[in-house]
Design a protein around this motif. Structure first.
Motif, PDB file in Angstrom:
ATOM      1  N   THR A  92       0.810  -1.265   0.102  1.00 25.27           N
ATOM      2  CA  THR A  92      -0.105  -0.141  -0.105  1.00 25.27           C
ATOM      3  C   THR A  92       1.053   1.169   0.059  1.00 25.27           C
ATOM      4  O   THR A  92       2.325   1.275   0.084  1.00 25.27           O
ATOM      5  CB  THR A  92      -1.120   0.226   1.270  1.00 25.27           C
ATOM      6  OG1 THR A  92      -0.117  -0.066   2.327  1.00 25.27           O
ATOM      7  CG2 THR A  92      -1.648  -1.332   1.108  1.00 25.27           C
ATOM      8  N   GLN A  93       0.193   2.334  -0.061  1.00 20.78           N
ATOM      9  CA  GLN A  93       1.145   3.654  -0.058  1.00 20.78           C
ATOM     10  C   GLN A  93       1.751   3.717   1.240  1.00 20.78           C
ATOM     11  O   GLN A  93       1.409   3.154   2.235  1.00 20.78           O
ATOM     12  CB  GLN A  93       0.186   4.718  -0.228  1.00 20.78           C
ATOM     13  CG  GLN A  93      -1.017   4.990   0.931  1.00 20.78           C
ATOM     14  CD  GLN A  93      -2.195   5.859   0.624  1.00 20.78           C
ATOM     15  OE1 GLN A  93      -2.559   5.919  -0.588  1.00 20.78           O
ATOM     16  NE2 GLN A  93      -2.338   6.662   1.540  1.00 20.78           N
ATOM     17  N   ARG A  94       2.745   4.404   0.892  1.00 22.89           N
ATOM     18  CA  ARG A  94       3.971   4.591   1.995  1.00 22.89           C
ATOM     19  C   ARG A  94       3.777   6.156   2.706  1.00 22.89           C
ATOM     20  O   ARG A  94       3.932   6.962   2.108  1.00 22.89           O
ATOM     21  CB  ARG A  94       5.245   4.434   1.532  1.00 22.89           C
ATOM     22  CG  ARG A  94       6.516   4.503   2.540  1.00 22.89           C
ATOM     23  CD  ARG A  94       7.714   4.608   1.770  1.00 22.89           C
ATOM     24  NE  ARG A  94       8.077   3.450   1.222  1.00 22.89           N
ATOM     25  CZ  ARG A  94       8.793   2.454   1.569  1.00 22.89           C
ATOM     26  NH1 ARG A  94       9.209   2.656   2.575  1.00 22.89           N
ATOM     27  NH2 ARG A  94       9.139   1.639   0.682  1.00 22.89           N
ATOM     28  N   GLU A  95       3.469   5.884   4.107  1.00 26.84           N
ATOM     29  CA  GLU A  95       3.407   7.319   5.079  1.00 26.84           C
ATOM     30  C   GLU A  95       4.601   7.411   5.500  1.00 26.84           C
ATOM     31  O   GLU A  95       5.460   6.742   6.070  1.00 26.84           O
ATOM     32  CB  GLU A  95       2.466   7.102   5.955  1.00 26.84           C
ATOM     33  CG  GLU A  95       1.028   6.852   5.231  1.00 26.84           C
ATOM     34  CD  GLU A  95       0.609   8.118   4.642  1.00 26.84           C
ATOM     35  OE1 GLU A  95       0.974   9.194   4.800  1.00 26.84           O
ATOM     36  OE2 GLU A  95      -0.493   7.778   3.720  1.00 26.84           O
ATOM     37  N   TYR A 127       4.931  16.143  -7.194  1.00 32.02           N
ATOM     38  CA  TYR A 127       5.786  15.497  -6.079  1.00 32.02           C
ATOM     39  C   TYR A 127       7.042  15.790  -5.792  1.00 32.02           C
ATOM     40  O   TYR A 127       7.546  16.578  -6.613  1.00 32.02           O
ATOM     41  CB  TYR A 127       5.619  13.844  -6.592  1.00 32.02           C
ATOM     42  CG  TYR A 127       6.312  13.689  -7.654  1.00 32.02           C
ATOM     43  CD1 TYR A 127       7.667  13.536  -8.017  1.00 32.02           C
ATOM     44  CD2 TYR A 127       5.733  13.410  -9.017  1.00 32.02           C
ATOM     45  CE1 TYR A 127       8.089  12.920  -8.957  1.00 32.02           C
ATOM     46  CE2 TYR A 127       6.251  12.864 -10.218  1.00 32.02           C
ATOM     47  CZ  TYR A 127       7.533  12.911 -10.168  1.00 32.02           C
ATOM     48  OH  TYR A 127       8.177  12.545 -11.249  1.00 32.02           O
ATOM     49  N   ALA A 144       7.242  11.124  -3.322  1.00 33.73           N
ATOM     50  CA  ALA A 144       6.248  11.296  -2.287  1.00 33.73           C
ATOM     51  C   ALA A 144       5.610  12.782  -2.803  1.00 33.73           C
ATOM     52  O   ALA A 144       6.079  13.805  -2.926  1.00 33.73           O
ATOM     53  CB  ALA A 144       6.925  11.209  -1.173  1.00 33.73           C
ATOM     54  N   TYR A 145       4.338  12.922  -2.079  1.00 37.58           N
ATOM     55  CA  TYR A 145       3.793  14.213  -2.109  1.00 37.58           C
ATOM     56  C   TYR A 145       3.545  14.636  -0.563  1.00 37.58           C
ATOM     57  O   TYR A 145       3.265  13.967   0.317  1.00 37.58           O
ATOM     58  CB  TYR A 145       2.217  14.074  -2.469  1.00 37.58           C
ATOM     59  CG  TYR A 145       2.142  13.858  -4.076  1.00 37.58           C
ATOM     60  CD1 TYR A 145       2.005  14.896  -4.859  1.00 37.58           C
ATOM     61  CD2 TYR A 145       2.260  12.448  -4.472  1.00 37.58           C
ATOM     62  CE1 TYR A 145       1.897  14.737  -6.238  1.00 37.58           C
ATOM     63  CE2 TYR A 145       2.013  12.528  -5.989  1.00 37.58           C
ATOM     64  CZ  TYR A 145       1.943  13.558  -6.717  1.00 37.58           C
ATOM     65  OH  TYR A 145       1.976  13.450  -8.090  1.00 37.58           O
ATOM     66  N   LYS A 147       2.154  16.335   2.534  1.00 35.52           N
ATOM     67  CA  LYS A 147       0.701  16.582   3.057  1.00 35.52           C
ATOM     68  C   LYS A 147       0.524  17.322   4.380  1.00 35.52           C
ATOM     69  O   LYS A 147      -0.559  17.433   4.709  1.00 35.52           O
ATOM     70  CB  LYS A 147       0.011  15.113   3.481  1.00 35.52           C
ATOM     71  CG  LYS A 147       0.968  14.107   4.288  1.00 35.52           C
ATOM     72  CD  LYS A 147       0.163  12.941   4.528  1.00 35.52           C
ATOM     73  CE  LYS A 147      -0.970  12.573   5.148  1.00 35.52           C
ATOM     74  NZ  LYS A 147      -1.496  11.715   5.504  1.00 35.52           N
ATOM     75  N   THR A 171       3.438  11.355   1.668  1.00 34.78           N
ATOM     76  CA  THR A 171       2.918  10.134   1.299  1.00 34.78           C
ATOM     77  C   THR A 171       3.181   9.603  -0.200  1.00 34.78           C
ATOM     78  O   THR A 171       3.424  10.601  -1.240  1.00 34.78           O
ATOM     79  CB  THR A 171       1.376  10.243   1.104  1.00 34.78           C
ATOM     80  OG1 THR A 171       0.767  10.702   2.328  1.00 34.78           O
ATOM     81  CG2 THR A 171       0.767   8.916   0.453  1.00 34.78           C
ATOM     82  N   TYR A 173       2.471   7.323  -3.147  1.00 34.88           N
ATOM     83  CA  TYR A 173       1.799   6.445  -3.544  1.00 34.88           C
ATOM     84  C   TYR A 173       2.239   5.358  -4.334  1.00 34.88           C
ATOM     85  O   TYR A 173       1.629   4.215  -4.359  1.00 34.88           O
ATOM     86  CB  TYR A 173       0.776   7.246  -4.380  1.00 34.88           C
ATOM     87  CG  TYR A 173      -0.118   8.330  -3.535  1.00 34.88           C
ATOM     88  CD1 TYR A 173      -1.301   7.986  -2.931  1.00 34.88           C
ATOM     89  CD2 TYR A 173       0.381   9.613  -3.704  1.00 34.88           C
ATOM     90  CE1 TYR A 173      -2.139   8.864  -2.196  1.00 34.88           C
ATOM     91  CE2 TYR A 173      -0.355  10.406  -2.817  1.00 34.88           C
ATOM     92  CZ  TYR A 173      -1.517  10.093  -2.180  1.00 34.88           C
ATOM     93  OH  TYR A 173      -2.137  11.108  -1.235  1.00 34.88           O
ATOM     94  N   ASP A 174       3.487   5.643  -4.926  1.00 31.09           N
ATOM     95  CA  ASP A 174       4.221   4.506  -5.476  1.00 31.09           C
ATOM     96  C   ASP A 174       5.125   4.070  -4.357  1.00 31.09           C
ATOM     97  O   ASP A 174       6.254   4.919  -4.104  1.00 31.09           O
ATOM     98  CB  ASP A 174       4.874   4.848  -6.801  1.00 31.09           C
ATOM     99  CG  ASP A 174       5.689   3.558  -7.342  1.00 31.09           C
ATOM    100  OD1 ASP A 174       5.897   2.631  -6.554  1.00 31.09           O
ATOM    101  OD2 ASP A 174       6.242   3.981  -8.439  1.00 31.09           O
ATOM    102  N   PRO A 175       5.121   3.032  -3.612  1.00 31.75           N
ATOM    103  CA  PRO A 175       5.808   2.709  -2.324  1.00 31.75           C
ATOM    104  C   PRO A 175       7.278   2.297  -2.575  1.00 31.75           C
ATOM    105  O   PRO A 175       7.910   2.211  -1.514  1.00 31.75           O
ATOM    106  CB  PRO A 175       5.175   1.836  -1.605  1.00 31.75           C
ATOM    107  CG  PRO A 175       4.707   1.084  -2.592  1.00 31.75           C
ATOM    108  CD  PRO A 175       3.957   2.097  -3.947  1.00 31.75           C
TER     109      PRO A 175
END
Length: 329
Positions: A92-95, A127, A144-145, A147, A171, A173-175
């Motif tokens: 999943t997306q990476r925080e 990004y 990453a973007y 936030k 974040t 979205y491509d992890p």
């Protein structure tokens, strides 16, 4: 009482020397930086200094989310059996959280640093690219973007007249991390060339001659990679099949002509979110694909694929390009 035994060599030779203690390898600290505007802006170092750059933005201890990405497991529950039945998994997306400290020699330079960082992080400009380089010189990149985290806190332990601290939240979205390495393979019908650094038998095709060749592929990444194919005509038909049987291609035209004409190059981009088949003039070839095409990915490690081609009159070429993906920097 046990009696210690000494191993003796029958031929009277000396035993091999025992290995010494492992030698420590000198390893410098990790270099980290951030670049905004889809990677087109100015690179801002987060560790160390870049030339005479002062004051600086420092990455502090406590960053999170930079190793393996989170995974989402899918399973079915059974009313009659214990536990569940595993069905699949996806990353999943990476925080990410990166604590930074900005210091200026005066108030003006602090404000300039804050504005520069805010401009680079603004997600409306695209990004950010996080770059990490270890002492071996291999860089890894993560898109990453931004936030949150730069809203500001004027409490005495968070900011001062010439300094301020932020906890940047991003974040991805491509992890997956990417490297500078681009794996490229190219071969020409009529002359064999190395494929991904590993040799294979020469592939020679004449007009109307059909050849199916199984070729080795090596993906050094941690996960599958999505390739970009370029097929230059003249080609009457082609099919490319993965090791697991997934395939895509364009069958022969009913007129008997070339499906990829001489001088045209078909670009097949299998990357998620792209999935296009267009030539150098922008013509869409997707309607010409055979039924139920699978634009497959290249698994991590060693694998094989099969290229099945009917060449037209002239020399055709096939080029494969992909970037390996990694779960950490």
């Amino acid at each position: 009482m046990p009696i210690p035994a000494v191993k003796r060599l029958v031929d009277g030779s000396q035993p091999p020397p025992r290995p010494g203690p492992p030698q420590r390898v000198h390893w410098q600290h990790t270099y980290a930086s951030i670049t905004g505007s889809n990677g087109e802006g100015e690179e801002i170092p987060l560790t160390g200094y870049s030339g005479n750059r002062w004051p600086a933005i420092f990455m502090q201890d406590g960053a999170t989310g930079l190793d393996t990405p989170p995974y989402e497991l899918h399973a079915d529950d059974s009313p009659n059996l214990d536990g569940g039945l595993f069905r699949g998994v996806r990353a999943t997306q990476r925080e990410i959280m990166i604590p930074v400290y900005i210091y200026g020699i005066d108030r003006r330079t602090l404000l300039e640093q804050k504005r520069e960082l805010a401009r680079a992080l603004n997600p409306k400009n695209g990004y950010c690219v996080l770059k990490f380089t270890e002492s071996d010189g291999q860089a890894r990149y993560l898109n990453a973007y931004y936030k949150g985290g730069m809203e500001g806190n004027e409490s005495s332990d968070q900011s001062g007249f010439r300094w301020i601290k932020y906890a940047l939240l991003l974040t991805a979205y491509d992890p997956w991390f990417y490297s500078d390495e681009m794996r490229v393979a190219k071969w020409s019908f009529g002359q064999g060339v190395p494929f991904l650094g590993r040799p294979f038998l020469p592939l020679r095709l004449s007009e109307g001659y059909k050849s199916a060749v199984t070729l080795p592929v090596y993906n050094p990444g941690d996960v599958e990679a999505w390739p970009v194919w370029e097929i230059s005509g003249p080609v009457k038909s082609f099919r490319i099949t993965s090791q697991t049987g997934q395939k895509f291609g364009i069958p022969s035209a009913t007129s008997g002509g070339d499906v990829i004409a001489l001088g045209r190059t078909l670009r097949i981009d299998t990357r998620p979110g792209v999935k296009t088949l267009k030539d150098d003039r922008g013509t869409n070839y997707y309607p010409d694909m055979e039924a139920d095409p699978k634009l497959w990915s290249i698994p991590s490690g060693d694998s094989t694929m099969t290229v099945d081609v009917v060449a037209g009159s002239g020399q055709a070429t096939v080029t494969l390009t992909f970037k390996p993906r990694y779960d950490s920097y």
